[in-house]
Structure formats: C-alpha cells, structure tokens
Design a protein around this motif. Structure first.
Motif, mmCIF file in Angstrom:
data_model
loop_
_atom_site.group_PDB
_atom_site.id
_atom_site.type_symbol
_atom_site.label_atom_id
_atom_site.label_comp_id
_atom_site.label_asym_id
_atom_site.label_seq_id
_atom_site.Cartn_x
_atom_site.Cartn_y
_atom_site.Cartn_z
ATOM 1 N N SER A 283 8.265 -2.387 9.778
ATOM 2 C CA SER A 283 7.540 -3.006 10.896
ATOM 3 C C SER A 283 8.492 -3.421 12.019
ATOM 4 O O SER A 283 8.084 -3.455 13.169
ATOM 5 C CB SER A 283 6.754 -4.220 10.415
ATOM 6 N N GLU B 62 17.470 -6.844 16.431
ATOM 7 C CA GLU B 62 17.284 -8.112 17.155
ATOM 8 C C GLU B 62 15.864 -8.649 17.001
ATOM 9 O O GLU B 62 15.644 -9.863 17.056
ATOM 10 C CB GLU B 62 17.578 -7.907 18.655
ATOM 11 N N LEU B 63 14.905 -7.756 16.845
ATOM 12 C CA LEU B 63 13.503 -8.206 16.828
ATOM 13 C C LEU B 63 13.022 -8.565 15.427
ATOM 14 O O LEU B 63 11.991 -9.202 15.261
ATOM 15 C CB LEU B 63 12.606 -7.110 17.419
ATOM 16 N N LEU C 3 7.271 -18.990 18.518
ATOM 17 C CA LEU C 3 8.529 -18.849 19.239
ATOM 18 C C LEU C 3 8.688 -19.883 20.362
ATOM 19 O O LEU C 3 9.750 -20.509 20.468
ATOM 20 C CB LEU C 3 8.627 -17.408 19.747
ATOM 21 N N GLN D 78 15.902 -14.177 23.846
ATOM 22 C CA GLN D 78 16.908 -13.117 23.753
ATOM 23 C C GLN D 78 18.231 -13.654 23.198
ATOM 24 O O GLN D 78 18.851 -13.044 22.335
ATOM 25 C CB GLN D 78 17.145 -12.481 25.126
ATOM 26 N N ILE E 286 1.680 0.165 9.433
ATOM 27 C CA ILE E 286 2.385 0.398 10.686
ATOM 28 C C ILE E 286 1.956 1.699 11.341
ATOM 29 O O ILE E 286 1.717 1.755 12.546
ATOM 30 C CB ILE E 286 3.918 0.417 10.435
ATOM 31 N N ASN F 207 9.980 -0.523 24.254
ATOM 32 C CA ASN F 207 9.415 -1.111 23.042
ATOM 33 C C ASN F 207 10.437 -1.124 21.908
ATOM 34 O O ASN F 207 10.350 -1.946 21.005
ATOM 35 C CB ASN F 207 8.176 -0.302 22.628
ATOM 36 N N GLY F 208 11.423 -0.239 21.989
ATOM 37 C CA GLY F 208 12.417 -0.164 20.918
ATOM 38 C C GLY F 208 13.804 -0.562 21.374
ATOM 39 O O GLY F 208 14.784 -0.114 20.793
ATOM 40 N N ALA G 177 15.793 -7.363 21.937
ATOM 41 C CA ALA G 177 15.292 -8.606 22.518
ATOM 42 C C ALA G 177 15.372 -8.537 24.040
ATOM 43 O O ALA G 177 16.423 -8.262 24.595
ATOM 44 C CB ALA G 177 16.104 -9.780 21.998
ATOM 45 N N GLN G 178 14.257 -8.778 24.695
ATOM 46 C CA GLN G 178 14.161 -8.663 26.145
ATOM 47 C C GLN G 178 13.901 -10.026 26.777
ATOM 48 O O GLN G 178 13.609 -11.004 26.095
ATOM 49 C CB GLN G 178 13.020 -7.699 26.507
ATOM 50 N N ASP H 250 9.775 -11.156 27.516
ATOM 51 C CA ASP H 250 10.161 -12.125 26.492
ATOM 52 C C ASP H 250 9.064 -12.207 25.424
ATOM 53 O O ASP H 250 7.905 -12.462 25.761
ATOM 54 C CB ASP H 250 10.339 -13.498 27.166
ATOM 55 N N PRO H 251 9.407 -11.951 24.157
ATOM 56 C CA PRO H 251 8.351 -12.003 23.126
ATOM 57 C C PRO H 251 7.690 -13.374 23.008
ATOM 58 O O PRO H 251 6.614 -13.490 22.424
ATOM 59 C CB PRO H 251 9.078 -11.607 21.839
ATOM 60 N N ALA H 252 8.307 -14.404 23.588
ATOM 61 C CA ALA H 252 7.703 -15.744 23.537
ATOM 62 C C ALA H 252 6.403 -15.808 24.338
ATOM 63 O O ALA H 252 5.639 -16.771 24.196
ATOM 64 C CB ALA H 252 8.695 -16.791 24.054
ATOM 65 N N PHE I 128 3.229 -9.812 21.694
ATOM 66 C CA PHE I 128 4.138 -9.112 20.786
ATOM 67 C C PHE I 128 3.632 -9.257 19.369
ATOM 68 O O PHE I 128 3.323 -10.355 18.931
ATOM 69 C CB PHE I 128 5.540 -9.730 20.918
ATOM 70 N N THR J 83 4.463 -9.497 15.754
ATOM 71 C CA THR J 83 5.647 -9.773 14.950
ATOM 72 C C THR J 83 5.559 -9.112 13.579
ATOM 73 O O THR J 83 6.574 -8.898 12.942
ATOM 74 C CB THR J 83 5.807 -11.291 14.743
ATOM 75 N N TRP J 84 4.363 -8.779 13.133
ATOM 76 C CA TRP J 84 4.171 -8.179 11.804
ATOM 77 C C TRP J 84 4.212 -6.664 11.897
ATOM 78 O O TRP J 84 4.275 -5.970 10.891
ATOM 79 C CB TRP J 84 2.833 -8.621 11.205
ATOM 80 N N ALA J 85 4.123 -6.139 13.085
ATOM 81 C CA ALA J 85 4.219 -4.699 13.297
ATOM 82 C C ALA J 85 4.917 -4.576 14.628
ATOM 83 O O ALA J 85 4.299 -4.352 15.632
ATOM 84 C CB ALA J 85 2.851 -4.049 13.351
ATOM 85 N N THR J 86 6.184 -4.764 14.604
ATOM 86 C CA THR J 86 6.934 -5.053 15.817
ATOM 87 C C THR J 86 6.570 -4.117 16.945
ATOM 88 O O THR J 86 6.570 -2.913 16.806
ATOM 89 C CB THR J 86 8.434 -4.980 15.543
ATOM 90 N N GLY J 87 6.276 -4.704 18.057
ATOM 91 C CA GLY J 87 5.973 -3.942 19.248
ATOM 92 C C GLY J 87 5.119 -4.770 20.182
ATOM 93 O O GLY J 87 4.475 -5.732 19.758
ATOM 94 N N GLN K 23 -5.026 -3.635 15.370
ATOM 95 C CA GLN K 23 -4.059 -2.681 14.847
ATOM 96 C C GLN K 23 -4.052 -1.463 15.759
ATOM 97 O O GLN K 23 -5.090 -1.099 16.331
ATOM 98 C CB GLN K 23 -4.448 -2.226 13.435
#
Lengths: 362, 259
Positions: free
Chosen positions: A141, A146-147, A163, A192, A269, B128-129, B132-133, B138-140, B144, B146-150, B228
């Motif tokens: 996943s 970093e993520l 977060l 970041q 996924i 997307n890959g 950390a941006q 910013d994922p905050a 985003f 978190t369980w299926a990153t993207g 999903q």
C-alpha cells in the motif's frame, strides 16, 4: 604575587592531569575489556550511519539525494521513531511494534499491537534494507519510503493519530522545533520534514552482515558444510521468489496458506480479484530473529514454515504456480535448509547502538 | 588614473542598465477563478440541493486537485512550465468551502494569445509516487489515502436522504492511479491575451450537476459510498465534465479586479 601564583597553578594542573591519566589507565587496566567496549560503543553512538550499497547488491529504489543524511536529520528520525508522542494517546511509538532485538519486527506477536490494547490486522515485519523495496507493507500500500509512516500513524488500531494534530503537537513540544532547526535549517515542522527525518532513520537500516553475506563475499569458512548444503537447497527450492541478495523479489504472491483467504491482501490495492490473498514476498534476512511468520503470524517456528511448503500448501486460484503441489524437500534436505536459514541473522545489525533507543540507559 | 576613478566612469552605464531592467515590467500571469455551481444556481455548503437524479443532497465537503496546467498557443503548440518534483508549483487544491482556494495564478507565460488551458484533475502518477510533498500536496490536507498510499483526486461528502448509509452519508473519494482525468478548457469566444498592460482572468464554473448528471445520473440510493480506486474508476470520467469556462476578463494590469 604573580610570580608565586603561576608556578603553583601549573603544579596544580600537572597533578590534575596525572590523576586523570591514572584514573583512565587504571580504569582500563582494571576492566580493560569492558572499558574498551564501552569506549567503542560510545564512539559508535556519536556516528551517523552512511548509506552505501553493499558489494553485489543492486542500486536502491529510495533516492537519498533529495533527502541527504545528516547527523541532526538521522538523530531526529531516530528520536521520532522511538517517541510514543507520535501516537494519539502517547502510548505507542514506531518502535513499539518494531523492536531492534527482533530486527525491528514485533517479537512474539502474530499481529501488531496498537493503541488501547487493540490488535492490528497483520504481522509487523522486520525493518531493514527498506531503501531497496519498491513498495512497503504486506499489500504494497505504501509505494514510497517517506510516505509509509502515514499508514500506521493513521490506522485506528495502530497509532490512531491524524497528521495535522501530530504536527501541532510537535510544534508545541519543548525539544522538537530546535531539533528540526538543526536538521533542516529552520524550526518549522511540516509533514515533509517529519517524514524525511523518519526516512533518514528507516532508510539507513541496512542489514548486510550475516554469515551468509560473509560466505558470499568469499569467506568459505563462514558456513558449515551442512549450511552450505542448505544454501544449495535454498537456491534450488526458494530463491526464485526469495531472490538473492535481498532474499525477496518484492512481488506479490499467494503461498497457499488458505483456500479462501480471510485477508484480501494485494487486491485491496489493485482492485483485481486475482490478487486476493496475495502478499509481498518477505525478505528472509534476519529470519531467526523475526518470528512469528507469515502476514498473519500464524507460524511460530521456522520448522513449521518449511513444513508448510513441504506438505501444507493449499490450492487456490491465486496460488503461485511454482508452489502448486508443494515443494519437494526430503527430510535430510530440510534439516540442512533450516540450518542455512539461521545463517541469515545479522547480530551486528540488531546490536548496532546507532539504531537503538536514544533515550534508553545503557 | 586611479582604479577608483576609472570605475567611476562606468557608473553612468550601470545606472542606464539598472534603469533598463526596471523599465521591463513583469508580465501579469493568467488568473483562474472558480465558482462552484449546481446548474444555474450557486453551490452553497450545507444547503440542500436537488441532484440530476432527483435526489436531495446537502454538500459538506467538495475538494479536488487541479494540476499540471499548460496553455495552448494560437499556433497549436503548448506552453508548459518545467516540472520540478521537489516543488508543489502547478498543483492546486480547490476547496469549495474555502474562497481563498478558488482563485490562483497560472505559471508565468510569455506574451501572446492562448486559445485554451489543460489541467489534470487529480495528482498525476509520477507525483503520486515521489515521496513526501509540500504545499497543496502536503498529505496533512487529508486528500491522501494512508491505507492505500496515494492522493485522493476528488472528494465529495455530504448527506442525502436517499443514501442507505448511517446518517444518510454520501462519501465519494476518487483516488489512486488511473482515475486522474485530463481536461482541456477552450478559451471562448476569444483567446486570452498575455501582455504587459493586461490582467487576464479566466472564470471557470465547477458544476456539481454536470459531474453528477450525464447519460446515467449518479444515484446515491445505489452508490452512496466510494472509497476505493476500483469502485471509483467507473465515476472517474465524470471528472471530465466538472469544469467549463464561463467567461474571460481582460482588465488593465494593476486595476482592482471585478469578478
């Protein structure tokens, strides 16, 4: 007055120096081994691991050029990794489920154990050589080192921390703004910087010093004859998925645990039905240190794991073709294979104090 | 002649050069403004509206990414800024509930005429890959998984009596690679002009009715919950109908803007 005081002070210095030397050498003489070891440990503690690719290994996936390792950045990542403040109620650190003595797996826990005594869904894997992993987590996943922390941080049965709240907490902390300033130049704390500091720690967890590695490097004495037989057996039966030298090809496969998987695994996924019950092929490094085994921690011992491949593989549509019908390993071969698998442990890695809890007393 | 006096002789030249530099005014960048609407009516957060399927919906949250803008020149070529994987420039997180997010400047473009703009709705696969941006990425920001990153490209949350979920919740999260959509928005009736004395503004409508409507209007009674990538895929093409150019302003540069 002056002419009288100067020689007196010098004499005092000489006495002090002599006392100091006596104390040091006396101490070393009394307890030479412990003293030297402690001194070496102390010096190692002051060092930041550098990231280098072990001989014969491929280039890593993670690119440190965007996140150069610094003393302060690594130290911050290490501090964060061991800090339970990262969880909602301040009880669970990354290190709670990733213990160094277990090669950063969760020793003796079939599944991770999170906030409020809740059980997680899957076995917390060991953490090492992560910079080579194209994706992380059992189902892949997280597709970037970093993520990855965002998953366990947010998971309600792991750290259950959102977060923005975590960033607010770190900004208000007595220590962290100064530590972020040391690592990144200014005291601002954003996601970041948080994630890159953690990656400086997790990305430098390199384990490449097992007896198997020494044997590969040309030290033929590093493995016994039986273990060498086991290596040959491993190469014949296991290495097509547990590819050398990282001992995983990082693909997603079903190894025949269940006819009807309870955990959808990789299909969560990809959304593809054929990925139901498929999980990332784990590295076998530090295998003896990371029980229990499988994504759900169902096997306690390596004997059970090998027996599964010999006699326990269950057929299903998702089952990897190479495992159909099980793996033919006779009893003698099995014992050699088990002996070999234990040579994959890296004691230097699990005792490297640069990766240890920075707050722990030694 | 002392060196000091000789360098004094250069002074007039330096003054002239500096003046020339100052005399070149910067080109105003094209401004984008977005109004969120439901057909002809404005979208008001928390106020019930009727969907094209005839259901009632009260929107709590409407957020989406616009990214990778590029401008089509009159000669058919593209004007696009270079991509920097370490910078969030060119990524815009639009939140219908936050007016400050509904207008932004496009990256600087040379003087000339442009006949349209292209956006990715969502965050492209490369970014997307890319770790950390910051900024809009910013994922905050909560866009985003978190369980299926993207990244979540598009988020619509609210309540509809038609929804069978608890509290009649409606939750549409479109995220994951393969669900990003590219839209080209032609500048009509006239092209947009970029020049020193003009501030161009492109006013877009983001029409929730266009997103929910179409040949088979979305029914919350049948699809109240999409979280999903697999479930969102059949809805992703709807992103292409969300945006349109409503009108274009050309105003004197520096003049106060009238929407």
């Amino acid at each position: 007055m002056k002419s009288r005081l100067v020689p007196r002070r010098s004499a005092g210095r000489v006495v002090l120096l002599a006392a100091l030397l006596l104390a040091v050498f006396g101490g070393l003489a009394l307890n030479a081994r412990g003293g030297v070891e402690r001194l070496v440990d102390y010096l190692a503690l002051q060092r930041t691991p550098s990231f280098s690719v072990p001989a014969g290994w491929p280039q890593p996936v993670y690119d440190f050029s965007n996140n150069p390792i610094t003393d302060a950045g690594f130290a911050l990542g290490r501090q964060l990794f061991y800090d339970p403040k990262l969880s909602r109620d301040g009880t669970i650190a990354c290190a709670s489920c990733h213990q160094q003595f277990a090669a950063f797996a969760h020793y003796d826990h079939p599944v991770s154990h999170g906030i409020g005594n809740q059980n997680g869904k899957r076995n917390a894997p060991g953490l090492f050589n992560l910079a080579w992993q194209p994706q992380l987590m059992w189902d892949g996943s997280a597709h970037h080192l970093e993520l990855q922390p965002l998953g366990p941080l947010a998971n309600p049965v792991e750290m259950d921390q959102n977060l923005p709240d975590l960033l607010t907490r770190l900004r208000a902390d007595a220590e962290y703004p100064a530590r972020f300033a040391a690592a990144f130049g200014t005291p601002e704390i954003d996601s970041q910087r948080l994630l890159r500091a953690l990656a400086q720690f997790t990305g430098t967890l390199v384990s490449a010093n097992s007896r198997y590695d020494r044997y590969r490097a040309g030290d033929t004495d590093a493995l016994s004859v039986t273990e060498q037989t086991g290596l040959a057996s491993f190469r014949a039966h296991c290495a097509s998925c547990h590819t050398e030298p990282l001992l995983s090809d990082f693909s997603y496969r079903s190894n025949g645990l269940d006819a009807e998987p309870k955990d959808p695994g990789r299909s969560t996924i990809t959304g593809r039905d054929e990925d139901r019950g498929r999980f990332r092929v784990p590295s076998l490094r530090n295998l003896g240190l990371t029980p229990p085994y499988m994504h759900d921690g169902r096997f306690d011992t390596l004997e059970q794991v090998v027996e599964h491949y010999r006699s326990g593989v269950v057929d299903s549509a998702a089952l990897d073709p190479v495992l159909r019908g099980g793996v033919r390993i006779d009893d003698g071969e099995r014992d050699a294979l088990l002996a070999f698998l234990r040579t994959l442990d890296d004691p230097a890695f699990v005792h490297d104090i640069r990766y240890a809890d920075p707050g722990a007393r030694r | 002649m002392p060196a000091f006096s000789r360098s004094l002789l250069l002074l007039p030249l330096i003054v002239v050069l500096a003046a020339c530099r100052q005399a070149t005014p910067s080109l105003p960048a094209i401004q984008v403004e977005i109004s969120h609407v439901v057909g002809a009516a404005p979208l008001v957060i928390g106020v019930a509206l009727t969907t094209p399927a005839g259901e009632t919906l009260s929107v709590k949250r409407l957020q989406y990414y616009l990214s990778n803008p590029r401008l089509l020149r009159a000669d058919g070529s593209w004007q696009a800024p270079p991509q920097d994987l370490q910078s969030p420039d060119g990524y815009y997180l639009i939140d219908a509930a936050k007016p400050e997010t509904t207008h932004f400047l496009l990256p600087a473009a040379p003087a000339g005429e442009y006949s349209g703009v292209e956006f990715t709705i969502g965050v492209d696969e490369v970014r997307n890959g890319s770790g950390a941006q910051t900024g809009a990425l910013d994922p905050a920001h909560g866009m985003f998984w978190t369980w299926a990153t993207g990244y979540i490209h598009f988020k619509l949350e609210g309540r509809s009596p038609a929804s069978p979920e608890a509290d009649h919740a409606v939750t549409l999260h479109l995220g994951g690679n393969g669900l990003q959509r590219t839209v080209f928005l032609p500048f009509a009736p006239k092209p947009v002009r970029v020049s020193t004395d003009i501030q161009p503004t492109v006013h877009l409508h983001a029409d929730l009715a266009a997103f929910l409507g179409g040949a088979a209007p979305l029914k919350f009674a049948e699809q109240p919950l999409v979280m999903q990538a697999k479930d969102g895929l059949p809805l992703a093409d709807r992103l292409g109908s969300l945006l349109s150019v409503d009108h274009i302003h050309h105003e004197p540069a520096g003049a106060p803007h009238r929407p």
